[in-house]
Write an enzyme that holds these catalytic residues in place. Structure first.
Site, PDB file in Angstrom:
ATOM      1  N   VAL A 190       0.855  -1.192   0.000  1.00  0.00           N
ATOM      2  CA  VAL A 190       0.000   0.000   0.000  1.00  0.00           C
ATOM      3  C   VAL A 190       0.889   1.238   0.000  1.00  0.00           C
ATOM      4  CG1 VAL A 190      -1.768   1.298   1.247  1.00  0.00           C
ATOM      5  CG2 VAL A 190      -1.834  -1.203   1.250  1.00  0.00           C
ATOM      6  N   ILE A 236      -7.834  -3.386   5.035  1.00  0.00           N
ATOM      7  CA  ILE A 236      -6.776  -4.144   4.367  1.00  0.00           C
ATOM      8  C   ILE A 236      -6.026  -5.026   5.354  1.00  0.00           C
ATOM      9  CG2 ILE A 236      -5.092  -2.256   4.546  1.00  0.00           C
ATOM     10  CD1 ILE A 236      -5.446  -4.968   1.764  1.00  0.00           C
ATOM     11  N   GLY A 262     -10.575   1.155  -1.761  1.00  0.00           N
ATOM     12  CA  GLY A 262      -9.148   1.252  -2.028  1.00  0.00           C
ATOM     13  C   GLY A 262      -8.361   0.413  -1.033  1.00  0.00           C
ATOM     14  N   GLU A 263      -7.147   0.867  -0.715  1.00  0.00           N
ATOM     15  CA  GLU A 263      -6.256   0.195   0.239  1.00  0.00           C
ATOM     16  C   GLU A 263      -5.727  -1.145  -0.269  1.00  0.00           C
ATOM     17  OE1 GLU A 263      -8.124  -0.313   4.062  1.00  0.00           O
ATOM     18  OE2 GLU A 263      -8.735   1.788   4.209  1.00  0.00           O
ATOM     19  N   GLY A 264      -6.160  -1.603  -1.442  1.00  0.00           N
ATOM     20  CA  GLY A 264      -5.799  -2.939  -1.893  1.00  0.00           C
ATOM     21  C   GLY A 264      -6.757  -4.001  -1.408  1.00  0.00           C
TER      22      GLY A 264
END
Length: 343
Positions: A56, A91, A308-310
């Site tokens: 990240v 995440i 988001g964040e992966g």
């Protein structure tokens, strides 16, 4: 150098191996396509997922200090980095659930983190400039970010990782991603903008007005110049990381809107990068669906995510494991003594 994947002999052998498993042809759907792709990436009929990792990248954006393109203040970026380190973000939960390593990178957060903090410090600067007034970064800063990203990926790869996913954190980075999308896909900015971290109709319209002025202010001639003009340090590092991972023949798991914007730039730099990419999910951001259509790719998941964040990448990695495991461990008709089709 990123080499295209063109091994028809291996591809044929992998497809034959898939077809002879104890199932009807095509019955495992996209998992069959995934197994074939990972086998081709790894140049192996017995591919495996080794030490999967999510990286990240975090960075701040100059526009967040002046304009209301995001309902959250810029300080949230650094606060979320601390949250990542403390294990409190989505995440963290998904990476832990799915046994995926997690690395946090300070690409350019507008905050001085203590040296003892468990992050990778690759800060280019304390946030980008406001692209309403000037390009987000210089070409020198762009090159610095690309190099630092490559160094991170090379180190992770050297420790036995062959599968990598990416995430990001940066207040207002959906604005940068929208500008990059508009540039690379050649589509109006209004069609690139979504709710981000929580804008409603009035906020989206205001964001569109602001970003349209920014978009019309510049005319970048190269992908590199577009990234330097509109990007964030975390987005440039994402681009550099994707390019380096493909160069190292890693399986690259692409997350949502921001990461795919970085991929658009990476693909414009080297089209072969797509050979190494797996698309985790389609985001609930309207622009992401258009990006996936432009790239002519199919995501593995559709969960309405826009965090988001992966997070999408972390959720998709178990599917990569399942695909190679069925390829390696599932019986064939012959080994199981089961009659196949037309026997």
């Amino acid at each position: 150098m990123i080499h295209p994947i063109k091994n028809k002999t291996l591809e044929k052998a992998l497809q034959q191996k898939i077809n002879l498993k104890t199932k009807p042809l095509g019955a495992l759907g996209m998992l069959e396509d995934l197994a074939l792709k990972i086998g081709c990436i790894q140049n192996s009929e017995t591919p495996k997922i080794d030490n999967p990792t999510i990286v990240v990248f975090a960075g701040d954006h100059g526009i967040a200090t002046k304009e209301e393109v995001n309902p959250f203040p810029q300080e949230v970026t650094s606060q979320m980095v601390y949250n990542f380190v403390n294990g409190g973000a989505a995440i963290n939960v998904f990476s832990k659930t799915n046994d995926v390593a997690l690395k946090i990178v300070d690409a350019g957060v507008n905050h001085k983190f203590p040296k003892s903090l468990n992050i990778i410090n690759k800060k280019v600067a304390f946030g980008t400039k406001n692209y309403q007034d000037e390009p987000a970064m210089t070409l020198e800063q762009y090159n610095d970010a690309i190099k630092k990203a490559g160094d991170i990926i090379s180190k992770i790869h050297s420790k036995g990782c062959n599968t990598i996913g990416f995430g990001e954190m940066g207040i207002s980075n959906t604005s940068s991603a929208s500008l990059l999308m508009g540039h690379f896909i050649k589509t109006p900015i209004i069609d690139c903008i979504g709710s981000g971290t929580g804008l409603y109709a009035d906020g989206i319209n205001k964001k569109a007005q602001i970003l349209s002025k920014v978009f019309n202010k510049y005319n970048p001639k190269t992908p590199q110049e577009a990234l330097a003009t509109f990007g964030g340090f975390e987005i440039v590092m994402l681009c550099g990381a994707i390019l380096k991972a493909a160069e190292l023949k890693m399986t690259v798991v692409i997350d949502g809107f921001i990461v795919t914007a970085a991929l658009l730039a990476a693909e414009a730099i080297n089209t072969n990068v797509l050979d190494y990419c797996v698309f985790a999910h389609n985001s609930n951001e309207q622009g992401h669906i258009k990006m996936l259509e432009f790239l002519n790719v199919k995501p593995l998941l559709s969960l309405g995510l826009r965090l988001g964040e992966g997070t999408g990448a972390a959720l998709a990695i178990p599917l990569l494991r399942a695909s190679v495991n069925f390829l390696n461990d599932m019986a064939s008709f012959e080994s199981a003594g089961v009659s196949g089709e037309n026997d």
